[in-house]
Every structure is written in C-alpha cells, then in structure tokens.
Write a protein that holds these residues in place. Structure first.
Motif, PDB file in Angstrom:
ATOM      1  N   ALA A 167      -5.043  -4.325   5.585  1.00 56.46           N
ATOM      2  CA  ALA A 167      -3.824  -4.008   6.338  1.00 56.46           C
ATOM      3  C   ALA A 167      -3.736  -4.777   7.645  1.00 56.46           C
ATOM      4  N   VAL A 225       4.789  -0.859   2.890  1.00 51.48           N
ATOM      5  CA  VAL A 225       4.229   0.484   2.749  1.00 51.48           C
ATOM      6  C   VAL A 225       5.194   1.366   1.963  1.00 51.48           C
ATOM      7  N   LEU A 228       0.837  -1.189   0.000  1.00 50.51           N
ATOM      8  CA  LEU A 228       0.000   0.000   0.000  1.00 50.51           C
ATOM      9  C   LEU A 228       0.874   1.241   0.000  1.00 50.51           C
ATOM     10  N   THR A 247      -9.870   6.811   8.702  1.00 48.87           N
ATOM     11  CA  THR A 247      -8.434   7.031   8.841  1.00 48.87           C
ATOM     12  C   THR A 247      -7.876   6.060   9.865  1.00 48.87           C
ATOM     13  N   PHE A 300      -3.251   5.662   6.662  1.00 47.29           N
ATOM     14  CA  PHE A 300      -4.059   5.255   5.522  1.00 47.29           C
ATOM     15  C   PHE A 300      -5.473   5.811   5.686  1.00 47.29           C
ATOM     16  N   THR A 301      -6.095   6.132   4.546  1.00 48.46           N
ATOM     17  CA  THR A 301      -7.519   6.434   4.535  1.00 48.46           C
ATOM     18  C   THR A 301      -8.202   5.364   3.685  1.00 48.46           C
ATOM     19  N   GLU A 319      -6.592   4.627   0.257  1.00 47.77           N
ATOM     20  CA  GLU A 319      -5.409   3.768   0.147  1.00 47.77           C
ATOM     21  C   GLU A 319      -5.733   2.296   0.408  1.00 47.77           C
ATOM     22  N   LEU A 320      -6.732   2.035   1.235  1.00 47.45           N
ATOM     23  CA  LEU A 320      -7.028   0.668   1.643  1.00 47.45           C
ATOM     24  C   LEU A 320      -8.025  -0.042   0.732  1.00 47.45           C
ATOM     25  N   ALA A 377       1.211   4.862   1.765  1.00 46.56           N
ATOM     26  CA  ALA A 377       0.734   5.628   2.907  1.00 46.56           C
ATOM     27  C   ALA A 377       0.378   7.046   2.469  1.00 46.56           C
ATOM     28  N   ARG A 378      -0.640   7.591   3.081  1.00 52.52           N
ATOM     29  CA  ARG A 378      -0.991   8.985   2.840  1.00 52.52           C
ATOM     30  C   ARG A 378       0.144   9.889   3.330  1.00 52.52           C
TER      31      ARG A 378
END
Length: 205
Positions: free
Chosen positions: A138, A146, A113, A172, A127-128, A131-132, A115-116
C-alpha cells in the motif's frame, strides 16, 4: 542487587493495593450522522479534503469499467497497456501476485485492496495484515484503489479502536488520502513518499 532493581522493588512495594478498573472512554460520536448514508457522505467529504477520490460505480457498470474510469486521468496511459496490477480482491483480476518480499512489488502501478472498514471522521480506510499480505504494497504502488463496503464506515477513531478486528489484528494501518508533503518550499506535493493517488470504490462485500 542493582540500583535499577532496587528502584523497581521500591515502586512495587509502594504500589497501592487497589483493584480499580480503567475508566470508560466515551465514543464522542453524538454529533455524527445516525445512518450509513450520512456517514458515507461525511466520509466522502473528508476523503476528498485529504486528496483522495470517491468513485462510485454507475448503474450496471462493471467493477473493471469503474476501475478504468477512476484511473483514466491518473495513469497517463490506458489501464490495459502495460500496467502492473497487484490485486488482493476477487472482484479485480491482477497480473502480479501480492506475495514475497516488498522489493518484489517495487514496480506495481496499481494495488487493489479491500479495506477492513472506513472512518468518517478522517476519511481513512483501515487495513490489517489480512488485507495487505505484504504490508508495504500500500506504500510501494503508484496508485492505490480501495474497495470499501459503505456499511462498514464507523463514525470516528474512537469507534474504530473498539472493533474486535482491530484488537485481534497483528498489524493495523490507517490510510488517509495519498502520500503528501508540504515542507518543500511550502508547496503541497502529493505522492512524495508513497502512493500518488488513493481511490475508494464503494462496493458491498
């Protein structure tokens, strides 16, 4: 009228008629490094303390080779042998789509993933839902990799909550190292209820 309604009506009637703005919350970041290199170094230190791994690519190294190198001692098998990889980043090609119900991802070996942003204070990645896609990925994967843009590391949680992408997100979550518990005979066990390892690869967007 019920007793509850009576009480609430009395509270509203007694409420002072003032317009007082909420006090400004300090950012508490004066003691943090002033530059991104310093924040990245602090992030790496805190990430390592929490059981995570910072694995920077070497010069000219591809992201696939970096991923293979980072997980060499964690998988117990070569990355290319039967590993189920769920990737939500264009830099890494997976073999399992992150979609559907959480149960569909129960056998994922590696989730990759983006990461924000990261938080230097705690070594956390954020992550929001963007992203997920499937929020549980996760947690269900055996190993979480990440990708983090070093330019997107903030000083502390106070700064994190000032960001518009946090305020506008429906969901979040902050991940700080792999899952761990120390309540079993006082022994620290990693990967008890979630991912067994968390590896951060610094890579600009």
């Amino acid at each position: 009228m019920s007793s509850r309604a009576d009480i609430l009506a009395a509270v509203r009637a007694a409420k002072p008629a003032i317009d007082a703005p909420a006090p400004a919350v300090p950012s508490y970041d004066d003691a943090y490094p002033p530059d991104q290199d310093g924040l990245a170094a602090l992030f790496t230190e805190r990430l390592t303390t929490m059981g995570g791994t910072w694995h920077a690519p070497t010069a000219g190294q591809s992201i696939d080779d970096t991923l293979r190198e980072a997980l060499a001692d964690k998988l117990g098998q070569p990355l290319d042998v039967n590993a189920v990889i769920a990737s939500h980043v264009p830099e890494v090609e997976g073999n399992r789509e992150i979609a559907g119900a959480p149960a569909d991802l129960h056998d994922v070996d590696i989730a990759v993933l983006r990461a924000r942003f990261g938080v230097a204070e705690t070594g956390s990645v954020c992550f929001t839902e963007a992203e997920l896609t499937v929020n549980a990925v996760a947690y269900l994967a055996q190993h979480l990799v990440v990708l983090l843009d070093p330019a997107e590391i903030v000083t502390n949680i106070h700064r994190a909550y000032q960001r518009d992408d946090i305020k506008n997100a429906a969901y979040t979550v902050f991940h700080t190292g792999p899952s761990a518990t120390a309540d079993i005979e006082g022994v620290l066990v990693r990967g008890a209820q979630g991912v067994r390892s968390l590896t951060v690869i610094p890579l600009a967007r």
